[in-house]
Design a protein around this motif. Sequence first.
Motif, PDB file in Angstrom:
ATOM      1  N   LEU A   1     -11.800   0.678 -20.050  1.00 10.67           N
ATOM      2  CA  LEU A   1     -10.442   0.374 -19.597  1.00 10.67           C
ATOM      3  C   LEU A   1     -10.422  -0.754 -18.576  1.00 10.67           C
ATOM      4  O   LEU A   1      -9.424  -1.473 -18.458  1.00 10.67           O
TER       5      LEU A   1
ATOM      6  N   TYR B   1     -10.376  -2.807 -23.138  1.00 13.19           N
ATOM      7  CA  TYR B   1      -9.116  -2.425 -23.756  1.00 13.19           C
ATOM      8  C   TYR B   1      -7.951  -2.684 -22.808  1.00 13.19           C
ATOM      9  O   TYR B   1      -7.895  -2.127 -21.711  1.00 13.19           O
ATOM     10  N   LYS B   2      -7.014  -3.529 -23.247  1.00 10.95           N
ATOM     11  CA  LYS B   2      -5.850  -3.878 -22.427  1.00 10.95           C
ATOM     12  C   LYS B   2      -4.539  -3.488 -23.105  1.00 10.95           C
ATOM     13  O   LYS B   2      -3.461  -3.866 -22.640  1.00 10.95           O
ATOM     14  N   GLY B   3      -4.618  -2.751 -24.220  1.00  8.54           N
ATOM     15  CA  GLY B   3      -3.423  -2.413 -24.985  1.00  8.54           C
ATOM     16  C   GLY B   3      -2.678  -1.218 -24.416  1.00  8.54           C
ATOM     17  O   GLY B   3      -3.017  -0.684 -23.349  1.00  8.54           O
ATOM     18  N   PRO B   4      -1.648  -0.761 -25.119  1.00  7.42           N
ATOM     19  CA  PRO B   4      -0.851   0.388 -24.670  1.00  7.42           C
ATOM     20  C   PRO B   4      -1.724   1.621 -24.461  1.00  7.42           C
ATOM     21  O   PRO B   4      -2.574   1.947 -25.289  1.00  7.42           O
ATOM     22  N   LEU B   5      -1.480   2.314 -23.341  1.00  6.61           N
ATOM     23  CA  LEU B   5      -2.327   3.438 -22.955  1.00  6.61           C
ATOM     24  C   LEU B   5      -1.474   4.570 -22.410  1.00  6.61           C
ATOM     25  O   LEU B   5      -0.594   4.353 -21.572  1.00  6.61           O
TER      26      LEU B   5
ATOM     27  N   SER C   1      -7.571   1.286 -15.536  1.00  7.72           N
ATOM     28  CA  SER C   1      -7.015   0.533 -16.655  1.00  7.72           C
ATOM     29  C   SER C   1      -6.360  -0.765 -16.197  1.00  7.72           C
ATOM     30  O   SER C   1      -5.601  -0.788 -15.225  1.00  7.72           O
ATOM     31  N   GLN C   2      -6.631  -1.825 -16.931  1.00  9.41           N
ATOM     32  CA  GLN C   2      -6.018  -3.126 -16.678  1.00  9.41           C
ATOM     33  C   GLN C   2      -4.828  -3.393 -17.598  1.00  9.41           C
ATOM     34  O   GLN C   2      -4.285  -4.493 -17.621  1.00  9.41           O
ATOM     35  N   SER C   3      -4.409  -2.380 -18.333  1.00  5.88           N
ATOM     36  CA  SER C   3      -3.292  -2.527 -19.250  1.00  5.88           C
ATOM     37  C   SER C   3      -1.977  -2.763 -18.498  1.00  5.88           C
ATOM     38  O   SER C   3      -1.743  -2.167 -17.438  1.00  5.88           O
ATOM     39  N   GLN C   4      -1.146  -3.611 -19.053  1.00  2.09           N
ATOM     40  CA  GLN C   4       0.188  -3.831 -18.505  1.00  2.09           C
ATOM     41  C   GLN C   4       1.197  -2.832 -19.067  1.00  2.09           C
ATOM     42  O   GLN C   4       2.353  -2.807 -18.652  1.00  2.09           O
ATOM     43  N   ASN C   5       0.744  -2.025 -20.023  1.00  3.05           N
ATOM     44  CA  ASN C   5       1.605  -1.020 -20.651  1.00  3.05           C
ATOM     45  C   ASN C   5       0.852   0.304 -20.628  1.00  3.05           C
ATOM     46  O   ASN C   5       0.219   0.692 -21.601  1.00  3.05           O
ATOM     47  N   LYS C   6       0.900   0.956 -19.469  1.00  4.61           N
ATOM     48  CA  LYS C   6       0.164   2.203 -19.337  1.00  4.61           C
ATOM     49  C   LYS C   6       1.037   3.249 -18.661  1.00  4.61           C
ATOM     50  O   LYS C   6       1.921   2.932 -17.870  1.00  4.61           O
TER      51      LYS C   6
END
Length: 281
Positions: free
Chosen positions: A215, A219-223, A246-251
């Motif tokens: 994370l 993986y940077k996708g929706p979480l 997590s580095q996701s912008q959609n988490k």
Amino acid sequence: MKRIITTLSLSALLIGCTTQIKESDFIAQDESTIAYSKTFINDLNDRTPNHDVKPITLNVEDESIELNGLHLDNNKTTKTILYIPGNGMSVEDAAKNALINLAQYQFDIVIFDRRGLGATKGKASITNLIKDANLSYQFTKGQLGASTLIVHGFSLGSFVAAQVAKQQPIDGLIMEGSATNITEWVDEAMPWYTKVLFDVQVDKAFYTVDNKKVLQDTYKGPLLVIGGGKDEQTPIALTHGLFSASQSQNKQLVIADEAGHNNMFENEDVRTAYQTFLSHL
């Protein structure tokens, strides 16, 4: 995991020793495997009226292994949840609650019995769990025609799911009852007073699956991360640590405060968060 560590801690406290957590001992295996019965399939069909339950088989050709599983097919969609169960959780175990919970969201669902469990022969290792999960992804996209594919991993299955997310272009990742990595898991599970008295040695295989690193770095996708406030197997501190990494912008993080390891979907906030997550994909 915490129950395993606690037992080891008490034993070591009495005798003072180095304790090992072995891959071969940790990954649960059935004494024998058995094909899905017509009664089981018919019963699951009755409980999931919006889906057609179909047995499926995936051949691991280079190893002469057949993975057996189910495709819960909703003929109104090709959006699909690939569900990766926890340690010792067969397809028939998942059908008691998990598949029923997921079926309400009207997505297709794909699930396989891993090697040495349920209806699939063989012996599981972390390496072939990851290999087979990636093949399951490819089968679901290629043979079953999934247009959108969400990978949902529960407990040990979340570590496998993260490895799929690392290697495949998935559309969303759901981690339920998950943890960061083996080092932090053991550290969180052990009472403080035992740490100075004995040493826990862990098989190298466990270090190859690090959810936190996936994370952070890949993986940077929706979480969606789901945790239980009273989960003794994957303590809530690790759930928060996983989400923070997590580095996701959609988490999104959702905690069922009253839930243990196996009943998070009894919480309304969890069910709502799951629906919202899927609706945005």
